[in-house]
Design a protein around this motif. Structure first.
Motif, mmCIF file in Angstrom:
data_model
loop_
_atom_site.group_PDB
_atom_site.id
_atom_site.type_symbol
_atom_site.label_atom_id
_atom_site.label_comp_id
_atom_site.label_asym_id
_atom_site.label_seq_id
_atom_site.Cartn_x
_atom_site.Cartn_y
_atom_site.Cartn_z
ATOM 1 N N LYS A 108 68.470 71.780 18.666
ATOM 2 C CA LYS A 108 69.358 71.167 19.656
ATOM 3 C C LYS A 108 69.875 69.860 19.067
ATOM 4 C CE LYS A 108 67.467 72.101 24.308
ATOM 5 N NZ LYS A 108 67.013 71.317 25.478
ATOM 6 N N ILE A 109 70.955 69.366 19.629
ATOM 7 C CA ILE A 109 71.447 68.065 19.172
ATOM 8 C C ILE A 109 70.658 66.981 19.910
ATOM 9 C CG2 ILE A 109 73.453 66.542 19.073
ATOM 10 C CD1 ILE A 109 73.460 68.958 17.102
ATOM 11 N N GLY A 110 70.020 66.092 19.143
ATOM 12 C CA GLY A 110 69.154 65.065 19.710
ATOM 13 C C GLY A 110 69.909 63.812 20.115
ATOM 14 N N ALA A 111 69.156 62.768 20.440
ATOM 15 C CA ALA A 111 69.735 61.525 20.948
ATOM 16 C C ALA A 111 70.582 60.808 19.902
ATOM 17 C CB ALA A 111 68.624 60.603 21.446
ATOM 18 N N HIS A 112 70.444 61.181 18.624
ATOM 19 C CA HIS A 112 71.249 60.521 17.585
ATOM 20 C C HIS A 112 72.405 61.399 17.126
ATOM 21 C CE1 HIS A 112 66.886 59.404 16.862
ATOM 22 N NE2 HIS A 112 67.394 58.383 17.498
ATOM 23 N N GLY A 113 72.661 62.495 17.883
ATOM 24 C CA GLY A 113 73.755 63.383 17.504
ATOM 25 C C GLY A 113 73.431 64.273 16.317
ATOM 26 N N LYS A 114 72.134 64.427 16.017
ATOM 27 C CA LYS A 114 71.738 65.256 14.876
ATOM 28 C C LYS A 114 70.801 66.356 15.349
ATOM 29 C CE LYS A 114 72.375 61.579 11.584
ATOM 30 N NZ LYS A 114 71.747 60.336 11.129
ATOM 31 N N PRO A 115 70.711 67.488 14.605
ATOM 32 C CA PRO A 115 69.884 68.604 15.064
ATOM 33 C C PRO A 115 68.387 68.265 15.037
ATOM 34 C CG PRO A 115 71.187 69.225 13.117
ATOM 35 C CD PRO A 115 71.436 67.777 13.364
ATOM 36 N N VAL A 116 67.704 68.656 16.117
ATOM 37 C CA VAL A 116 66.264 68.396 16.231
ATOM 38 C C VAL A 116 65.540 69.644 16.714
ATOM 39 C CG1 VAL A 116 66.644 65.945 16.769
ATOM 40 C CG2 VAL A 116 66.307 67.562 18.648
ATOM 41 N N LEU A 117 64.244 69.705 16.402
ATOM 42 C CA LEU A 117 63.340 70.725 16.921
ATOM 43 C C LEU A 117 62.031 70.035 17.266
ATOM 44 C CD1 LEU A 117 63.764 73.680 14.386
ATOM 45 C CD2 LEU A 117 64.266 73.783 16.844
ATOM 46 N N PHE A 118 61.290 70.630 18.207
ATOM 47 C CA PHE A 118 59.977 70.103 18.558
ATOM 48 C C PHE A 118 58.907 71.126 18.184
ATOM 49 C CE2 PHE A 118 62.710 67.434 21.088
ATOM 50 C CZ PHE A 118 62.062 66.202 21.061
#
Ligand code: CO
Length: 134
Positions: A108-118
């Motif tokens: 998903k796109i995270g709080a910094h506008g970059k792709p993230v996963l948990f």
């Protein structure tokens, strides 16, 4: 695989009070509150010379941190975020090694506008881990 520590996220029950602690008591540079509705949080970024602290407050009905704050009324460390250069390669390598990726495994796109996963906390020493592609 992992690179720099990108941020430590702290869930807080009172965003204004938490911001004041970091700004006034600890003397850090803090951002204005930033709503991130797609992640169900409002974030204040605390900029430190070597990393960031993110103060997270629930936003909306289904905030992923609401349950955390119910269990930790005064707040607490919610997750830590490590940088990776290729999030899909990192995901595939982690899954191959038996780690569980939360959600459907699509970044998903995270709080910094970059792709993230948990990643599942039970696979990482009881700590919710976020990976972010930088
Ligand atoms: Co984060």
């Amino acid at each position: 695989m992992i690179g720099r520590l990108n941020h430590v996220a702290i869930a807080v029950p009172d965003l204004e009070a938490a911001t004041a602690i970091y700004r006034d008591t600890l003397g850090a540079q803090v951002s204005a509150p930033q709503p991130v509705p797609e992640h169900g949080v409002t974030v204040v970024f605390v900029n430190l010379p070597n990393t960031k602290i993110e103060l997270l407050h629930p936003l909306g009905e289904k905030s992923p941190i609401a349950g955390f704050l119910e269990k930790n009324a005064s707040g607490g460390i919610h997750h830590i975020c490590y940088e990776v250069t290729d999030i899909l390669a990192a995901r595939d390598q982690l899954v191959k090694q038996g780690a569980r990726v939360l959600g459907d495994g699509t970044p998903k796109i995270g709080a910094h506008g970059k792709p993230v996963l948990f990643l599942h906390p039970k696979d990482f020493c009881g700590t919710l881990v976020e990976i972010e592609q930088v």
